[in-house]
Design a protein around this motif. Sequence first.
Motif, PDB file in Angstrom:
ATOM      1  N   ILE A   1      22.971  -3.262  55.860  1.00  0.00           N
ATOM      2  CA  ILE A   1      21.709  -3.395  55.125  1.00  0.00           C
ATOM      3  C   ILE A   1      21.995  -3.607  53.650  1.00  0.00           C
ATOM      4  O   ILE A   1      21.330  -4.405  52.980  1.00  0.00           O
ATOM      5  N   GLY A   2      23.010  -2.933  53.133  1.00  0.00           N
ATOM      6  CA  GLY A   2      23.405  -3.165  51.739  1.00  0.00           C
ATOM      7  C   GLY A   2      23.833  -4.606  51.520  1.00  0.00           C
ATOM      8  O   GLY A   2      23.459  -5.237  50.530  1.00  0.00           O
ATOM      9  N   GLY A   3      24.601  -5.149  52.452  1.00  0.00           N
ATOM     10  CA  GLY A   3      25.012  -6.552  52.359  1.00  0.00           C
ATOM     11  C   GLY A   3      23.836  -7.501  52.449  1.00  0.00           C
ATOM     12  O   GLY A   3      23.752  -8.499  51.721  1.00  0.00           O
ATOM     13  N   PHE A   4      22.894  -7.199  53.337  1.00  0.00           N
ATOM     14  CA  PHE A   4      21.683  -8.012  53.460  1.00  0.00           C
ATOM     15  C   PHE A   4      20.876  -7.973  52.167  1.00  0.00           C
ATOM     16  O   PHE A   4      20.348  -8.994  51.720  1.00  0.00           O
ATOM     17  N   ALA A   5      20.810  -6.792  51.560  1.00  0.00           N
ATOM     18  CA  ALA A   5      20.092  -6.660  50.281  1.00  0.00           C
ATOM     19  C   ALA A   5      20.764  -7.516  49.213  1.00  0.00           C
ATOM     20  O   ALA A   5      20.085  -8.135  48.397  1.00  0.00           O
ATOM     21  N   GLY A   6      22.091  -7.557  49.227  1.00  0.00           N
ATOM     22  CA  GLY A   6      22.819  -8.375  48.258  1.00  0.00           C
ATOM     23  C   GLY A   6      22.493  -9.851  48.389  1.00  0.00           C
ATOM     24  O   GLY A   6      22.397 -10.565  47.389  1.00  0.00           O
ATOM     25  N   THR A   7      22.288 -10.325  49.602  1.00  0.00           N
ATOM     26  CA  THR A   7      21.939 -11.736  49.790  1.00  0.00           C
ATOM     27  C   THR A   7      20.527 -12.037  49.321  1.00  0.00           C
ATOM     28  O   THR A   7      20.191 -13.186  49.077  1.00  0.00           O
ATOM     29  N   ARG A   8      19.712 -11.003  49.195  1.00  0.00           N
ATOM     30  CA  ARG A   8      18.335 -11.173  48.729  1.00  0.00           C
ATOM     31  C   ARG A   8      18.181 -10.842  47.254  1.00  0.00           C
ATOM     32  O   ARG A   8      17.066 -10.707  46.756  1.00  0.00           O
ATOM     33  N   GLY A   9      19.315 -10.696  46.545  1.00  0.00           N
ATOM     34  CA  GLY A   9      19.269 -10.454  45.107  1.00  0.00           C
ATOM     35  C   GLY A   9      18.994  -9.014  44.725  1.00  0.00           C
ATOM     36  O   GLY A   9      18.537  -8.741  43.621  1.00  0.00           O
ATOM     37  N   ARG A  10      19.245  -8.102  45.620  1.00  0.00           N
ATOM     38  CA  ARG A  10      19.006  -6.673  45.372  1.00  0.00           C
ATOM     39  C   ARG A  10      20.328  -5.933  45.260  1.00  0.00           C
ATOM     40  O   ARG A  10      21.381  -6.452  45.605  1.00  0.00           O
ATOM     41  N   SER A  11      20.283  -4.692  44.805  1.00  0.00           N
ATOM     42  CA  SER A  11      21.471  -3.867  44.623  1.00  0.00           C
ATOM     43  C   SER A  11      22.050  -3.426  45.973  1.00  0.00           C
ATOM     44  O   SER A  11      21.359  -2.791  46.772  1.00  0.00           O
ATOM     45  N   VAL A  12      23.306  -3.776  46.206  1.00  0.00           N
ATOM     46  CA  VAL A  12      23.969  -3.445  47.475  1.00  0.00           C
ATOM     47  C   VAL A  12      24.096  -1.934  47.643  1.00  0.00           C
ATOM     48  O   VAL A  12      23.730  -1.381  48.689  1.00  0.00           O
ATOM     49  N   ILE A  13      24.597  -1.253  46.625  1.00  0.00           N
ATOM     50  CA  ILE A  13      24.841   0.187  46.712  1.00  0.00           C
ATOM     51  C   ILE A  13      23.531   0.958  46.869  1.00  0.00           C
ATOM     52  O   ILE A  13      23.422   1.869  47.687  1.00  0.00           O
ATOM     53  N   PHE A  14      22.526   0.586  46.095  1.00  0.00           N
ATOM     54  CA  PHE A  14      21.229   1.263  46.174  1.00  0.00           C
ATOM     55  C   PHE A  14      20.641   1.159  47.574  1.00  0.00           C
ATOM     56  O   PHE A  14      20.211   2.159  48.157  1.00  0.00           O
TER      57      PHE A  14
END
Length: 61
Positions: A10-23
Amino acid sequence: MLYLMLSVGIGGFAGTRGRSVIFWAFISLLITPIVAAGILLILKDKNPRRAPREEQKAESQ
């Protein structure tokens, strides 16, 4: 173990959407990864490379 792997995913998916991976990996640990994925799908994509394509789709409809 699967729960942790899903949270990292989910963190990786968030990164692809321009969001913070760690958060988002941390958020998906606190709530379930499925709920976190649902929230990410609802939120607007902040990735600057993908956003114009979505705006073009909306304009053409």
